[in-house]
Design a protein around this motif. Sequence first.
Motif, mmCIF file in Angstrom:
data_model
loop_
_atom_site.group_PDB
_atom_site.id
_atom_site.type_symbol
_atom_site.label_atom_id
_atom_site.label_comp_id
_atom_site.label_asym_id
_atom_site.label_seq_id
_atom_site.Cartn_x
_atom_site.Cartn_y
_atom_site.Cartn_z
ATOM 1 N N GLU A 109 -2.169 -1.361 0.564
ATOM 2 C CA GLU A 109 -3.374 -2.196 0.478
ATOM 3 C C GLU A 109 -4.609 -1.380 0.853
ATOM 4 O O GLU A 109 -5.710 -1.638 0.353
ATOM 5 N N PHE A 130 -1.956 -9.003 2.928
ATOM 6 C CA PHE A 130 -0.556 -8.727 3.279
ATOM 7 C C PHE A 130 -0.354 -8.226 4.713
ATOM 8 O O PHE A 130 0.732 -8.287 5.243
ATOM 9 N N ARG A 148 6.750 -10.122 1.201
ATOM 10 C CA ARG A 148 6.366 -9.767 -0.164
ATOM 11 C C ARG A 148 5.485 -10.842 -0.798
ATOM 12 O O ARG A 148 5.728 -12.027 -0.628
ATOM 13 N N GLY A 149 4.487 -10.394 -1.500
ATOM 14 C CA GLY A 149 3.581 -11.341 -2.163
ATOM 15 C C GLY A 149 2.591 -11.997 -1.212
ATOM 16 O O GLY A 149 1.877 -12.927 -1.577
ATOM 17 N N SER A 191 -4.330 -6.636 -3.201
ATOM 18 C CA SER A 191 -2.960 -6.163 -2.975
ATOM 19 C C SER A 191 -2.926 -4.655 -3.189
ATOM 20 O O SER A 191 -3.879 -4.074 -3.703
HETATM 21 N N1 ASP Z 1 1.674 -5.547 -1.872
HETATM 22 C C1 ASP Z 1 2.490 -6.603 -1.344
HETATM 23 C C2 ASP Z 1 3.690 -6.845 -2.235
HETATM 24 O O1 ASP Z 1 3.834 -6.207 -3.253
HETATM 25 C C3 ASP Z 1 1.725 -7.858 -1.112
HETATM 26 C C4 ASP Z 1 1.222 -8.549 -2.354
HETATM 27 O O2 ASP Z 1 1.248 -8.009 -3.449
HETATM 28 O O3 ASP Z 1 0.792 -9.690 -2.247
HETATM 29 O O4 ASP Z 1 4.527 -7.638 -1.910
#
Ligand code: ASP
Length: 419
Positions: free
Chosen positions: A74, A136, A150-151, A41
Amino acid sequence: MALIIQKYGGTSVANAERVKEVAKRVVKYKKAGHDVIVVVSAPAGRTDALIKRAYELSDTPNKREFDMLLTSGEQISIASLAIAVSELGEKAVSLNAFQVNFKTTSAHTKAKIIDIDTELIQEKLNEGNVVVFAGFQGITKNNEITTLGRGGSDTTAVALGAALNADEVEIYTDVDGVYTADPRVVKEAKKIKTISYQEMLELAASGAKVLHPRSVEIAAKYGIKIHLRSSFDDSTGTIVENKKTIDEIESQNINTKGDAMEKVKIVGITSSKNEGRITLFGVPDRPGIASKVFSRLAKSKINTDIILQSSSINKELNNISFTVKSDDLKEAVAISEQIKEKIGAEGVSYEEKIAKVSVVGIGLKTHYETTSEIFDTLAENNINIDMISCSEINVSCIIREEDVDKAVNALHKRFIEID
Ligand code: ASP
Ligand code: MG
């Protein structure tokens, strides 16, 4: 020799020191003879900072440019880690979505994965490299850059695992596993050793933030084991996989006698605070009304969660209530006002400070005594329930935000601290 996929979250690559620690772990696996693919990430806080930047420039930043901006986070991590791994004497190469043709839909900011071309990754592995891949991000068929939401790096990692037929994907984060409740709220919360995909999905959907729900969906579909663990130590975390077979149960002496077999096993209590509720009241009772309301919300990509329709005394008018995430509340209220005019409803009301508390466990629906115990527990603690929704493995109650920590603690005590 195995193919190992490791994903490191933002806190694990927050700065050069942390990146060096990750590099050491990666090299340990490589030296043990494994092929290693690492998904990373952006450094902690970076994505938030980039989002802030976009909104400093515009109230409605162009979504294509927004994704272009966000994916830069990233790229910092992949190059940094590749440098750090090389520094320890192992070959490493960073790759982004464009280079490996990581194809997604064109829905900027929430793209879905379509296809991954594994050729280049395989080639780099065969040459002896550790492959460091950017989470991502993806590209459309027209080579536009997208993000998965996100995530989304968890989802990247598991999707790569599926495409390359990996047996296990390790997700390294700043917590050492999935807990029966948020340990910051419940002191007695326990780490869960193994959990099924279905239970994990339900925990993730109802508020546990440890894993991106889409990553669990992909893992379930392709039977990929996820090991969620801490990048700060070597302890075993939580394994997300299919439920045990009877043989495994017997060999592990799990109690199958007495009433244990059919008892609901509550795996966790979750909560989520950022919810809002909207009620359309005095809605004409005829076919097609709910469809109008919810298709209009869906068109604006607003996710509704709990929906409740109740008939009023004269039976010709209904009230329809539903919950949405706080971020969507303003827009959902505006849409509801328009719908009110269209369908001739009497009014719209909304509430901002509500929360959801959920009890998750397989078999809840057929065990009505557990459901009533949930309501008893809340009543004993003087917590008013606003809305209820029950599924096969989840009972959720909408309550006041200020009651939520009390509710989680009380339910945890009743259902989890007993054994
Ligand atoms: N950097 C992105 C976020 O903060 C993706 C991730 O962390 O998985 O959402
Ligand atoms: Mg993250």
